[in-house]
Design a protein around this motif. Structure first.
Motif, PDB file in Angstrom:
ATOM      1  N   HIS A  18       0.832  -1.201   0.000  1.00 34.89           N
ATOM      2  CA  HIS A  18       0.000   0.000   0.000  1.00 34.89           C
ATOM      3  C   HIS A  18       0.878   1.267   0.000  1.00 34.89           C
ATOM      4  O   HIS A  18       0.666   2.180  -0.794  1.00 34.89           O
ATOM      5  N   VAL A  19       1.866   1.292   0.864  1.00 37.17           N
ATOM      6  CA  VAL A  19       2.711   2.496   0.958  1.00 37.17           C
ATOM      7  C   VAL A  19       3.616   2.601  -0.276  1.00 37.17           C
ATOM      8  O   VAL A  19       3.816   3.691  -0.824  1.00 37.17           O
ATOM      9  N   PHE A  20       4.124   1.457  -0.760  1.00 34.98           N
ATOM     10  CA  PHE A  20       4.958   1.453  -1.983  1.00 34.98           C
ATOM     11  C   PHE A  20       4.176   2.044  -3.161  1.00 34.98           C
ATOM     12  O   PHE A  20       4.642   2.945  -3.867  1.00 34.98           O
ATOM     13  N   LEU A  76      -8.126  -3.596   1.092  1.00 32.33           N
ATOM     14  CA  LEU A  76      -7.742  -4.860   1.741  1.00 32.33           C
ATOM     15  C   LEU A  76      -7.342  -4.598   3.198  1.00 32.33           C
ATOM     16  O   LEU A  76      -7.786  -5.305   4.115  1.00 32.33           O
ATOM     17  N   LEU A  77      -6.528  -3.554   3.418  1.00 34.20           N
ATOM     18  CA  LEU A  77      -6.105  -3.218   4.786  1.00 34.20           C
ATOM     19  C   LEU A  77      -7.313  -2.868   5.651  1.00 34.20           C
ATOM     20  O   LEU A  77      -7.389  -3.249   6.819  1.00 34.20           O
ATOM     21  N   PHE A  78      -8.256  -2.126   5.049  1.00 30.95           N
ATOM     22  CA  PHE A  78      -9.443  -1.727   5.804  1.00 30.95           C
ATOM     23  C   PHE A  78     -10.245  -2.966   6.213  1.00 30.95           C
ATOM     24  O   PHE A  78     -10.666  -3.103   7.356  1.00 30.95           O
ATOM     25  N   THR A  79     -10.416  -3.883   5.241  1.00 30.76           N
ATOM     26  CA  THR A  79     -11.179  -5.105   5.535  1.00 30.76           C
ATOM     27  C   THR A  79     -10.480  -5.923   6.623  1.00 30.76           C
ATOM     28  O   THR A  79     -11.106  -6.359   7.591  1.00 30.76           O
ATOM     29  N   GLY A  81      -8.294  -4.975   8.894  1.00 23.95           N
ATOM     30  CA  GLY A  81      -8.147  -4.331  10.199  1.00 23.95           C
ATOM     31  C   GLY A  81      -9.467  -3.978  10.863  1.00 23.95           C
ATOM     32  O   GLY A  81      -9.634  -4.150  12.069  1.00 23.95           O
ATOM     33  N   TYR A  82     -10.389  -3.482  10.056  1.00 25.19           N
ATOM     34  CA  TYR A  82     -11.599  -2.887  10.645  1.00 25.19           C
ATOM     35  C   TYR A  82     -12.858  -3.726  10.448  1.00 25.19           C
ATOM     36  O   TYR A  82     -13.859  -3.488  11.099  1.00 25.19           O
ATOM     37  N   MET A  83     -12.786  -4.684   9.510  1.00 23.30           N
ATOM     38  CA  MET A  83     -13.987  -5.470   9.195  1.00 23.30           C
ATOM     39  C   MET A  83     -13.760  -6.966   9.369  1.00 23.30           C
ATOM     40  O   MET A  83     -14.501  -7.772   8.825  1.00 23.30           O
ATOM     41  N   TRP A 108     -10.623   8.656  11.838  1.00 25.56           N
ATOM     42  CA  TRP A 108      -9.433   9.148  11.113  1.00 25.56           C
ATOM     43  C   TRP A 108      -9.268   8.425   9.776  1.00 25.56           C
ATOM     44  O   TRP A 108      -9.060   9.027   8.738  1.00 25.56           O
ATOM     45  N   ILE A 109      -9.352   7.092   9.819  1.00 22.90           N
ATOM     46  CA  ILE A 109      -9.068   6.356   8.575  1.00 22.90           C
ATOM     47  C   ILE A 109     -10.191   6.597   7.567  1.00 22.90           C
ATOM     48  O   ILE A 109      -9.929   6.697   6.363  1.00 22.90           O
ATOM     49  N   LEU A 110     -11.431   6.748   8.034  1.00 22.08           N
ATOM     50  CA  LEU A 110     -12.518   7.011   7.078  1.00 22.08           C
ATOM     51  C   LEU A 110     -12.342   8.391   6.439  1.00 22.08           C
ATOM     52  O   LEU A 110     -12.639   8.575   5.249  1.00 22.08           O
TER      53      LEU A 110
HETATM   54  C1  HEM Z   1      -6.844   5.129  -2.381  1.00 21.00           C
HETATM   55  C2  HEM Z   1      -7.513   4.854  -1.278  1.00 21.00           C
HETATM   56  C3  HEM Z   1      -6.865   4.480   0.028  1.00 21.00           C
HETATM   57  C4  HEM Z   1      -7.426   3.653   0.934  1.00 21.00           C
HETATM   58  C5  HEM Z   1      -8.771   2.951   0.799  1.00 21.00           C
HETATM   59  C6  HEM Z   1      -6.502   3.548   2.055  1.00 21.00           C
HETATM   60  C7  HEM Z   1      -6.696   2.800   3.202  1.00 21.00           C
HETATM   61  C8  HEM Z   1      -5.777   2.630   4.221  1.00 21.00           C
HETATM   62  C9  HEM Z   1      -5.979   1.808   5.383  1.00 21.00           C
HETATM   63  C10 HEM Z   1      -7.249   1.014   5.720  1.00 21.00           C
HETATM   64  C11 HEM Z   1      -4.866   1.900   6.162  1.00 21.00           C
HETATM   65  C12 HEM Z   1      -4.606   1.169   7.492  1.00 21.00           C
HETATM   66  C13 HEM Z   1      -4.904   2.084   8.646  1.00 21.00           C
HETATM   67  C14 HEM Z   1      -4.731   1.420   9.979  1.00 21.00           C
HETATM   68  O1  HEM Z   1      -3.957   0.471  10.101  1.00 21.00           O
HETATM   69  O2  HEM Z   1      -5.391   1.855  10.932  1.00 21.00           O
HETATM   70  C15 HEM Z   1      -3.942   2.777   5.495  1.00 21.00           C
HETATM   71  C16 HEM Z   1      -2.708   3.128   5.975  1.00 21.00           C
HETATM   72  C17 HEM Z   1      -1.819   3.940   5.327  1.00 21.00           C
HETATM   73  N1  HEM Z   1      -1.991   4.506   4.088  1.00 21.00           N
HETATM   74 FE1  HEM Z   1      -3.705   4.418   2.948  1.00 21.00          FE
HETATM   75  N2  HEM Z   1      -5.390   4.301   1.782  1.00 21.00           N
HETATM   76  C18 HEM Z   1      -5.557   4.895   0.552  1.00 21.00           C
HETATM   77  C19 HEM Z   1      -4.651   5.735  -0.077  1.00 21.00           C
HETATM   78  C20 HEM Z   1      -3.384   6.057   0.400  1.00 21.00           C
HETATM   79  C21 HEM Z   1      -2.452   6.919  -0.291  1.00 21.00           C
HETATM   80  C22 HEM Z   1      -2.675   7.646  -1.612  1.00 21.00           C
HETATM   81  C23 HEM Z   1      -1.338   6.984   0.461  1.00 21.00           C
HETATM   82  C24 HEM Z   1      -0.106   7.775   0.117  1.00 21.00           C
HETATM   83  C25 HEM Z   1       1.098   7.379   0.283  1.00 21.00           C
HETATM   84  C26 HEM Z   1      -1.553   6.161   1.642  1.00 21.00           C
HETATM   85  C27 HEM Z   1      -0.636   5.957   2.646  1.00 21.00           C
HETATM   86  C28 HEM Z   1      -0.855   5.229   3.784  1.00 21.00           C
HETATM   87  C29 HEM Z   1       0.085   5.148   4.902  1.00 21.00           C
HETATM   88  C30 HEM Z   1       1.455   5.794   4.978  1.00 21.00           C
HETATM   89  C31 HEM Z   1      -0.519   4.343   5.851  1.00 21.00           C
HETATM   90  C32 HEM Z   1      -0.007   4.022   7.238  1.00 21.00           C
HETATM   91  C33 HEM Z   1       0.769   2.762   7.304  1.00 21.00           C
HETATM   92  C34 HEM Z   1       1.135   2.496   8.757  1.00 21.00           C
HETATM   93  O3  HEM Z   1       1.301   3.425   9.535  1.00 21.00           O
HETATM   94  O4  HEM Z   1       1.247   1.337   9.102  1.00 21.00           O
HETATM   95  N3  HEM Z   1      -2.810   5.615   1.560  1.00 21.00           N
HETATM   96  N4  HEM Z   1      -4.523   3.198   4.310  1.00 21.00           N
END
Ligand code: HEM
Length: 208
Positions: A18-20, A76-79, A81-83, A108-110
């Protein structure tokens, strides 16, 4: 348990992916807005015709597929972790809600997901279709100008959204507390560097 537990290992892999992919996507978004925009304004038409058909399809490929992988791995992460709760199955987990309702982490995440999903939509349903028509020469004159400004607006909205969106992504698991003040402060802290980057992109790096 992390070495033997499949769920934790897969969760870490999905988080990395996801971060990559997010870096791939947002890196290209910033390239388009902070580097390419001022560059294009300084090029004559002949140079644009020579450079853009080679540069833009490549950059847009990495950009849109980065957006798609970020979006899918985010869902996938949302499902996960949260679901989903290991051993109990699907349904809102303790991260999503507790006895007092939706958790602050979920809020926050929403917030982050709502902004990021709008950004993903803009990439796939506004920016890319417009660029595809422009680069393949299917639009000319007024239609081309309208497509260009539509794509530019969507790209600018995405660039501004990216700052607050990233606070939503990070705050969910690293900060958690949310109220009107924390939300406002971090939205402003997310927007400020973007304003600054747009402004300085007109001046910086024009020579070594
Ligand atoms: C496109 C829709 C996106 C969705 C549905 C989404 C969803 C999520 C979810 C569910 C998490 C996990 C949060 C948790 O563990 O509580 C997450 C973490 C994260 N996301 Fe996204 N995300 C999106 C876009 C992005 C984008 C564009 C970035 C930009 C780099 C990003 C960067 C991150 C980072 C850095 C984390 C935290 C990882 C960590 O601290 O372990 N996400 N995201």
């Amino acid at each position: 348990m992390a070495l033997t537990d499949f769920f934790s290992n897969f969760n870490l892999f999905a988080r990395w992916l996801h971060v990559f992919a997010g870096i791939l996507w947002i890196g290209h978004l910033y390239f388009f807005n902070f580097v390419n925009l001022p560059l294009q304004a300084s090029l004559d038409d002949a140079t644009k015709k020579a450079v853009n058909p080679k540069l833009m399809p490549r950059a847009l490929w990495w950009f849109r597929w980065g957006a798609m992988i970020t979006f899918l791995s985010g869902l996938l992460l949302f499902t996960m972790g949260y679901m989903y709760t290991p051993g109990m199955g699907f349904g809102p987990s303790a991260l999503f809600s507790d006895s007092s309702g939706m958790t602050q982490r979920a809020i926050w995440i929403l917030m982050g997901m709502a902004l990021a999903t709008l950004m993903w939509f803009n990439v796939w349903f506004i920016i890319w279709p417009a660029q595809k028509k422009l680069l393949s020469g299917q639009a000319a004159g007024e239609e081309a100008a309208a497509l260009r400004s539509r794509a530019a607006l969507a790209s600018r909205i995405n660039t501004y959204s990216s700052g607050p969106m990233l606070y939503g992504m990070l705050a969910a698991s690293h900060y958690t507390a949310i109220n009107a003040v924390t939300l406002l402060v971090f939205v402003l802290l997310g927007l400020a560097p973007i304003f600054h980057a747009y402004k300085s992109s007109l001046k910086v790096g024009q020579s070594v």
